[in-house]
Write a protein that holds these residues in place. Sequence first.
Motif, PDB file in Angstrom:
ATOM      1  N   ASP A  11       0.865  -1.015  -0.355  1.00  8.98           N
ATOM      2  CA  ASP A  11      -0.173   0.007  -0.217  1.00  8.98           C
ATOM      3  C   ASP A  11       1.012   1.354  -0.586  1.00  8.98           C
ATOM      4  O   ASP A  11       0.793   2.006  -1.112  1.00  8.98           O
ATOM      5  CB  ASP A  11      -1.008  -0.034   1.411  1.00  8.98           C
ATOM      6  N   MET A  12       2.243   1.386   0.483  1.00  9.90           N
ATOM      7  CA  MET A  12       2.634   2.352   1.288  1.00  9.90           C
ATOM      8  C   MET A  12       3.410   2.538  -0.130  1.00  9.90           C
ATOM      9  O   MET A  12       3.576   4.031  -0.444  1.00  9.90           O
ATOM     10  CB  MET A  12       3.796   1.354   2.106  1.00  9.90           C
ATOM     11  N   LEU A  13       4.099   1.686  -0.844  1.00  6.94           N
ATOM     12  CA  LEU A  13       4.824   2.236  -2.551  1.00  6.94           C
ATOM     13  C   LEU A  13       4.217   2.034  -3.766  1.00  6.94           C
ATOM     14  O   LEU A  13       3.892   2.929  -3.968  1.00  6.94           O
ATOM     15  CB  LEU A  13       5.748   0.563  -2.629  1.00  6.94           C
ATOM     16  N   ARG A  18       2.394   6.689  -7.473  1.00  7.96           N
ATOM     17  CA  ARG A  18       1.363   7.185  -7.929  1.00  7.96           C
ATOM     18  C   ARG A  18       1.567   9.170  -7.535  1.00  7.96           C
ATOM     19  O   ARG A  18       1.359   9.773  -8.470  1.00  7.96           O
ATOM     20  CB  ARG A  18       0.308   6.886  -6.833  1.00  7.96           C
ATOM     21  N   ASP A  19       1.777   8.978  -6.223  1.00 10.48           N
ATOM     22  CA  ASP A  19       1.627  10.945  -5.964  1.00 10.48           C
ATOM     23  C   ASP A  19       2.836  10.886  -4.989  1.00 10.48           C
ATOM     24  O   ASP A  19       3.285  12.009  -4.880  1.00 10.48           O
ATOM     25  CB  ASP A  19       0.215  11.241  -6.053  1.00 10.48           C
ATOM     26  N   LYS A  20       3.748  10.809  -5.058  1.00 10.86           N
ATOM     27  CA  LYS A  20       5.155  10.878  -4.490  1.00 10.86           C
ATOM     28  C   LYS A  20       4.787  11.841  -3.100  1.00 10.86           C
ATOM     29  O   LYS A  20       5.043  12.301  -3.399  1.00 10.86           O
ATOM     30  CB  LYS A  20       6.156  11.860  -5.248  1.00 10.86           C
ATOM     31  N   SER A  21       3.867  11.440  -2.749  1.00  8.17           N
ATOM     32  CA  SER A  21       3.811  12.715  -1.390  1.00  8.17           C
ATOM     33  C   SER A  21       4.566  12.569  -0.145  1.00  8.17           C
ATOM     34  O   SER A  21       4.427  11.088  -0.164  1.00  8.17           O
ATOM     35  CB  SER A  21       1.890  12.321  -1.099  1.00  8.17           C
ATOM     36  N   GLU A  22       4.614  13.117   0.927  1.00  2.52           N
ATOM     37  CA  GLU A  22       5.390  13.955   2.086  1.00  2.52           C
ATOM     38  C   GLU A  22       4.712  12.274   3.541  1.00  2.52           C
ATOM     39  O   GLU A  22       5.267  12.017   3.773  1.00  2.52           O
ATOM     40  CB  GLU A  22       4.731  15.024   2.357  1.00  2.52           C
ATOM     41  N   THR A  23       3.068  12.232   3.233  1.00  5.99           N
ATOM     42  CA  THR A  23       2.541  11.140   3.879  1.00  5.99           C
ATOM     43  C   THR A  23       3.164  10.007   4.268  1.00  5.99           C
ATOM     44  O   THR A  23       3.297   9.300   4.532  1.00  5.99           O
ATOM     45  CB  THR A  23       1.512  11.292   3.777  1.00  5.99           C
ATOM     46  N   ALA A  24       3.640   9.049   2.534  1.00  7.86           N
ATOM     47  CA  ALA A  24       3.184   8.248   2.538  1.00  7.86           C
ATOM     48  C   ALA A  24       5.527   7.935   3.067  1.00  7.86           C
ATOM     49  O   ALA A  24       6.113   6.915   3.293  1.00  7.86           O
ATOM     50  CB  ALA A  24       4.036   7.596   0.650  1.00  7.86           C
ATOM     51  N   LEU A  25       6.072   9.557   2.841  1.00  4.49           N
ATOM     52  CA  LEU A  25       7.262   9.192   3.658  1.00  4.49           C
ATOM     53  C   LEU A  25       7.588   8.911   4.550  1.00  4.49           C
ATOM     54  O   LEU A  25       8.679   8.132   5.220  1.00  4.49           O
ATOM     55  CB  LEU A  25       8.452  10.460   3.116  1.00  4.49           C
ATOM     56  N   TYR A  26       6.325   9.554   5.153  1.00  2.00           N
ATOM     57  CA  TYR A  26       5.996   9.671   6.838  1.00  2.00           C
ATOM     58  C   TYR A  26       5.438   8.099   7.441  1.00  2.00           C
ATOM     59  O   TYR A  26       6.162   7.182   8.166  1.00  2.00           O
ATOM     60  CB  TYR A  26       4.980  10.312   6.877  1.00  2.00           C
ATOM     61  N   ALA A  28       6.591   6.060   5.293  1.00  6.13           N
ATOM     62  CA  ALA A  28       7.181   4.832   5.489  1.00  6.13           C
ATOM     63  C   ALA A  28       8.472   4.778   6.589  1.00  6.13           C
ATOM     64  O   ALA A  28       9.309   3.782   7.526  1.00  6.13           O
ATOM     65  CB  ALA A  28       8.341   5.376   4.357  1.00  6.13           C
ATOM     66  N   GLN A  29       9.085   5.697   7.646  1.00  6.37           N
ATOM     67  CA  GLN A  29       9.587   6.146   8.617  1.00  6.37           C
ATOM     68  C   GLN A  29       8.743   5.433   9.662  1.00  6.37           C
ATOM     69  O   GLN A  29       9.067   4.654  10.734  1.00  6.37           O
ATOM     70  CB  GLN A  29       9.963   7.488   8.977  1.00  6.37           C
ATOM     71  N   GLN A  30       7.428   5.524   9.987  1.00  5.35           N
ATOM     72  CA  GLN A  30       7.046   4.081  10.929  1.00  5.35           C
ATOM     73  C   GLN A  30       7.376   2.595  10.918  1.00  5.35           C
ATOM     74  O   GLN A  30       7.013   1.928  11.183  1.00  5.35           O
ATOM     75  CB  GLN A  30       5.395   4.539  10.509  1.00  5.35           C
ATOM     76  N   PHE A  31       7.022   2.685   8.632  1.00  5.91           N
ATOM     77  CA  PHE A  31       6.877   1.442   8.312  1.00  5.91           C
ATOM     78  C   PHE A  31       8.633   0.886   9.606  1.00  5.91           C
ATOM     79  O   PHE A  31       8.624  -0.319   9.535  1.00  5.91           O
ATOM     80  CB  PHE A  31       7.415   1.198   7.564  1.00  5.91           C
ATOM     81  N   SER A  32       9.748   1.409   9.257  1.00  5.48           N
ATOM     82  CA  SER A  32      10.903   0.631   9.938  1.00  5.48           C
ATOM     83  C   SER A  32      11.097   0.861  11.089  1.00  5.48           C
ATOM     84  O   SER A  32      11.775  -0.049  11.698  1.00  5.48           O
ATOM     85  CB  SER A  32      11.698   1.643   9.392  1.00  5.48           C
ATOM     86  N   LYS A  33       9.963   1.846  11.870  1.00  6.67           N
ATOM     87  CA  LYS A  33       9.625   1.428  13.334  1.00  6.67           C
ATOM     88  C   LYS A  33       9.539   0.116  14.028  1.00  6.67           C
ATOM     89  O   LYS A  33       9.790  -0.544  14.415  1.00  6.67           O
ATOM     90  CB  LYS A  33       9.453   2.816  13.789  1.00  6.67           C
ATOM     91  N   GLN A  34       8.061  -0.447  12.592  1.00  6.26           N
ATOM     92  CA  GLN A  34       7.209  -1.495  13.006  1.00  6.26           C
ATOM     93  C   GLN A  34       8.881  -2.493  12.295  1.00  6.26           C
ATOM     94  O   GLN A  34       8.593  -3.839  13.042  1.00  6.26           O
ATOM     95  CB  GLN A  34       6.484  -1.409  12.452  1.00  6.26           C
ATOM     96  N   MET A  35       9.185  -2.403  11.599  1.00  6.85           N
ATOM     97  CA  MET A  35      10.618  -3.513  11.321  1.00  6.85           C
ATOM     98  C   MET A  35      11.406  -3.857  12.410  1.00  6.85           C
ATOM     99  O   MET A  35      11.368  -4.841  12.827  1.00  6.85           O
ATOM    100  CB  MET A  35      11.537  -2.779   9.951  1.00  6.85           C
ATOM    101  N   MET A  36      11.670  -2.640  13.232  1.00  6.94           N
ATOM    102  CA  MET A  36      12.510  -3.576  14.500  1.00  6.94           C
ATOM    103  C   MET A  36      12.052  -4.311  15.204  1.00  6.94           C
ATOM    104  O   MET A  36      12.830  -4.841  15.939  1.00  6.94           O
ATOM    105  CB  MET A  36      13.717  -1.996  14.733  1.00  6.94           C
TER     106      MET A  36
END
Lengths: 334, 109
Positions: A11-13, A18-26, A28-36
């Motif tokens: 979903d994130m990718l 689709r729209d290169k939004s800041e929200t998606a980047l945000y 991504a940061q949340q996702f990396s926390k979840q990964m850890m």
Amino acid sequence: MQVSMYRLYKDMLTSYLRDKSETALYHAQQFSKQMMEQDMSPEETVSLHLSVFQELAEDLPEEVTDSFDLLLEVMIGYGLAYREHQSLRDRQQELESELNVAAQMQRTLLPDKQVDTEEIDFGVISVPAGKMSGDYYHYDEDSVGNFAVAVADVIGKGVPAAMSMSMIKYAMDTLTDKQTEPAGVLESLNRVVERNIDEDMFITMMYGVYYPESHQFHFASAGHEPGFFYRSAADTFESLEAKGLVLGVSPKVRYEERGFRLDPGDFVVFLSDGVTESRVDGEFIERDTVVSMIKERLHLSAQEIVNELFEELEKAQEFQLRDDFTLMILRRKF
Amino acid sequence: MNLDIQVSDYENKSVAEVSGEVDVYTAAKLKETITPLAEQEDKRLIIDLSGVDYIDSTGLGIFIGALKASEKAGTSLTLTGLNARVKRLFEITGLHEVIDIDQAKREEA
């Protein structure tokens, strides 16, 4: 778990492509926390990216897919180091909590009851440089009202010093009410320490007793940093020194015992060398500095004096004690 | 915080010239050099502290260890060249009564 991460990443990718939004980047940061949190390794993440990407963009050029194999290989090494780091961190937390338990246990070896006698104003502060202390202090009132005080300093600091410190405590507990003369106490303790301590370790100690009936104070020293004696009538400080070898060097040692009368307002100061070896601006403070700091606070209670001295010296050392710090005052009120 | 030790060997004695600070950081290095010297049965050990400004309690412990080792080996340990601060440390701890201290070499400092 993996399925939901896949879903999430997809979903994130999709949204980002689709729209290169800041929200998606945000996200991504949340996702990396979840990964850890889920202990997902870096190579798993790269592989997740590739699977999702392959599903989203059909007909990927072969070079792109192949290049990910190389990246995966690189990330495997990184992942190993990361996991090693994780396990070291866990181990460190374990050690730290063990040390906290030990430090807590050590604090229970020290007396903490309030001194509440009409004649004595008493105060003590003891702060370790690290978690565990090599300093020991003792105070106790015996059945007839004689008041014993002691400060001991085990060489070195940290865990080895702390373990030797408990030896002093247990050895003191075996002394009976009759064995309270300072020189005799040190002779007994020396025998215990000499048998149980390493070749190149030793303990210094100053032990004193105040006899309220005669107003006499007696003390002896086993190579300990000299304390002070304040005479109220003359408003003078004297160094509290007595001859005697440090504990643990030689099996048979005799200690000199000295005594004097405490008049109303007179007091004695016991300390560890963590006080006199405070370094301010790289220079050791002089014993005179300690004396003048006490002199400015004569109107305060014994506990307030020791607390304020500690606070001032700790501040002067930028809150980094180099050695364990113990300071004790015993004053005859009237 | 450096420590330098120069050892000279003679027929019946070893002389160790120490300079720097003997503290919790350098004590292990001193011990490593001094202990084998103190354990030599037919040689007495002289430790020259002329170049030493400061000794902390861990450092003192090393000299106690050396004293015990030399007693065991049936020889003797002598310290020379103590400055005022170092000398006072040996006096406070009562160690000047059990360790032979030769002040001849350096009284002034």
